[in-house]
Design a protein around this motif. Sequence first.
Motif, PDB file in Angstrom:
ATOM      1  N   GLY A  98     -39.221  -0.781  15.052  1.00  0.00           N
ATOM      2  CA  GLY A  98     -38.144  -1.618  15.573  1.00  0.00           C
ATOM      3  C   GLY A  98     -37.833  -1.305  17.018  1.00  0.00           C
ATOM      4  O   GLY A  98     -37.627  -2.207  17.837  1.00  0.00           O
ATOM      5  N   SER A 102     -38.480  -3.799  20.365  1.00  0.00           N
ATOM      6  CA  SER A 102     -37.431  -4.071  21.339  1.00  0.00           C
ATOM      7  C   SER A 102     -37.884  -3.697  22.752  1.00  0.00           C
ATOM      8  O   SER A 102     -37.586  -4.410  23.720  1.00  0.00           O
ATOM      9  CB  SER A 102     -36.171  -3.283  20.961  1.00  0.00           C
ATOM     10  OG  SER A 102     -35.084  -3.634  21.777  1.00  0.00           O
ATOM     11  N   VAL A 127     -31.248  -0.376  20.468  1.00  0.00           N
ATOM     12  CA  VAL A 127     -30.827  -1.625  19.820  1.00  0.00           C
ATOM     13  C   VAL A 127     -31.801  -2.001  18.706  1.00  0.00           C
ATOM     14  O   VAL A 127     -31.398  -2.340  17.591  1.00  0.00           O
ATOM     15  CB  VAL A 127     -30.711  -2.758  20.858  1.00  0.00           C
ATOM     16  CG1 VAL A 127     -30.496  -4.100  20.158  1.00  0.00           C
ATOM     17  CG2 VAL A 127     -29.565  -2.484  21.819  1.00  0.00           C
ATOM     18  N   GLY A 128     -33.113  -1.939  19.001  1.00  0.00           N
ATOM     19  CA  GLY A 128     -34.109  -2.253  17.990  1.00  0.00           C
ATOM     20  C   GLY A 128     -34.081  -1.282  16.831  1.00  0.00           C
ATOM     21  O   GLY A 128     -34.180  -1.686  15.656  1.00  0.00           O
ATOM     22  N   LEU A 130     -31.505   0.597  15.795  1.00  0.00           N
ATOM     23  CA  LEU A 130     -30.272   0.413  15.021  1.00  0.00           C
ATOM     24  C   LEU A 130     -30.333  -0.851  14.173  1.00  0.00           C
ATOM     25  O   LEU A 130     -29.799  -0.885  13.061  1.00  0.00           O
ATOM     26  CB  LEU A 130     -29.067   0.364  15.967  1.00  0.00           C
ATOM     27  CG  LEU A 130     -28.655   1.701  16.586  1.00  0.00           C
ATOM     28  CD1 LEU A 130     -27.594   1.491  17.662  1.00  0.00           C
ATOM     29  CD2 LEU A 130     -28.137   2.647  15.513  1.00  0.00           C
ATOM     30  N   PHE A 131     -30.978  -1.889  14.684  1.00  0.00           N
ATOM     31  CA  PHE A 131     -31.139  -3.115  13.905  1.00  0.00           C
ATOM     32  C   PHE A 131     -31.917  -2.839  12.621  1.00  0.00           C
ATOM     33  O   PHE A 131     -31.534  -3.279  11.529  1.00  0.00           O
ATOM     34  CB  PHE A 131     -31.856  -4.167  14.742  1.00  0.00           C
ATOM     35  CG  PHE A 131     -32.160  -5.443  14.016  1.00  0.00           C
ATOM     36  CD1 PHE A 131     -31.147  -6.331  13.693  1.00  0.00           C
ATOM     37  CD2 PHE A 131     -33.456  -5.754  13.633  1.00  0.00           C
ATOM     38  CE1 PHE A 131     -31.416  -7.502  13.002  1.00  0.00           C
ATOM     39  CE2 PHE A 131     -33.750  -6.923  12.953  1.00  0.00           C
ATOM     40  CZ  PHE A 131     -32.722  -7.802  12.639  1.00  0.00           C
ATOM     41  N   VAL A 132     -32.996  -2.071  12.731  1.00  0.00           N
ATOM     42  CA  VAL A 132     -33.779  -1.703  11.545  1.00  0.00           C
ATOM     43  C   VAL A 132     -32.945  -0.838  10.608  1.00  0.00           C
ATOM     44  O   VAL A 132     -32.969  -1.028   9.382  1.00  0.00           O
ATOM     45  CB  VAL A 132     -35.067  -0.966  11.958  1.00  0.00           C
ATOM     46  CG1 VAL A 132     -35.771  -0.376  10.742  1.00  0.00           C
ATOM     47  CG2 VAL A 132     -36.007  -1.913  12.692  1.00  0.00           C
ATOM     48  N   VAL A 134     -29.689  -0.731  10.198  1.00  0.00           N
ATOM     49  CA  VAL A 134     -28.678  -1.552   9.505  1.00  0.00           C
ATOM     50  C   VAL A 134     -29.318  -2.359   8.375  1.00  0.00           C
ATOM     51  O   VAL A 134     -28.771  -2.447   7.258  1.00  0.00           O
ATOM     52  CB  VAL A 134     -27.969  -2.480  10.516  1.00  0.00           C
ATOM     53  CG1 VAL A 134     -27.106  -3.508   9.786  1.00  0.00           C
ATOM     54  CG2 VAL A 134     -27.109  -1.666  11.474  1.00  0.00           C
ATOM     55  N   MET A 135     -30.476  -2.934   8.642  1.00  0.00           N
ATOM     56  CA  MET A 135     -31.179  -3.687   7.604  1.00  0.00           C
ATOM     57  C   MET A 135     -31.549  -2.789   6.424  1.00  0.00           C
ATOM     58  O   MET A 135     -31.379  -3.163   5.254  1.00  0.00           O
ATOM     59  CB  MET A 135     -32.443  -4.333   8.186  1.00  0.00           C
ATOM     60  CG  MET A 135     -32.182  -5.459   9.163  1.00  0.00           C
ATOM     61  SD  MET A 135     -33.716  -6.203   9.774  1.00  0.00           S
ATOM     62  CE  MET A 135     -34.345  -6.949   8.274  1.00  0.00           C
TER      63      MET A 135
END
Length: 332
Positions: A98, A102, A127-128, A130-132, A134-135
Amino acid sequence: MNKRNKQRLMPWLLLIVVCVAVLFSINCGYLKIPYAEVLASLVNPYSPESSVVLLQIRLPRIVLAVLCGMGLALSGCTLQAVTENPLADPGILGINAGAGFSVMLFLSLFPSLHVRTMIYQPLFAMVGGLFVAVMLYGFSKRHGKVRPDYMLLGGICLSAGFFALMLIMGADMDNSSYQLVARWLAGNIWGSSWHQVKALIPYLLILIPMLFGMMNVLDLLLLGEEASLALGVRVERERRILLIIAVALAASCISVSGGIGFVGLVAPHMARRFVGARHRYLLPTSMLMGGLFLLLADTIGRSLFQSIEIPVGIMISVLAAPYFLYLLRKQT
């Protein structure tokens, strides 16, 4: 020697071994530099006799390898405690992928920012990552509890998906950009400079003290959710904070080193064999073990064959994949 003295002594012994490995790595390569010249260059780097090869090529690469190894090892150690999964690692859970995706977006959409300064690249990587995270957190949570097996399987799927997206993006790039991306995906710190080191150090100086300040929380989380709640720990809140720190550590290191995996898996497990599971000793031992592991892998990769250089990410995979299979076998 009793266990407590061994736990206290191990980080200092590892620190000495890391210093010896740095001296060994400095003189590995096509050009041999006498250690008297190495010392003179370090004492007076601005003198005309100082070694350009040492100060501008080898030393930044060595420093970056040690710093990235430390950050990835701490991230893996934290993830293993937070997820209650001994196989957790930023690479296996898809955080590296992720963050890499990004960074690729950043390089494609904002190339001028990358040329002017590298401070934005770690931010995009975070950002990338943290996105992973959270998912994964949402996917693995069942009936109010995080399921470690779901998190591992979800991370493997997300990692494969993001790597596929990166390859699709790379296919549309010109040849020079694609070569850069391909080297980055392989995990390569070749061509590192003090620019990358300066971009990484501020994040480590902020995140590592934050993590060391939560050592007691990590120990309590190992007792299980019910026991931690009974002792007054706000489990979900502390998990989220630790998860953010672990992701930020991994993403900031990956942003300057490329897709390096397995360091966050292997280093904490090796450290536990020496100092046990208490994080007061486990975190510094894992940190130094990760720095040593990545430095040695990079040194072997650039010294094994003089005509070619093996990317450090590939060397780490070759060295650590059998150990991962061994750990996986123990869990089944």
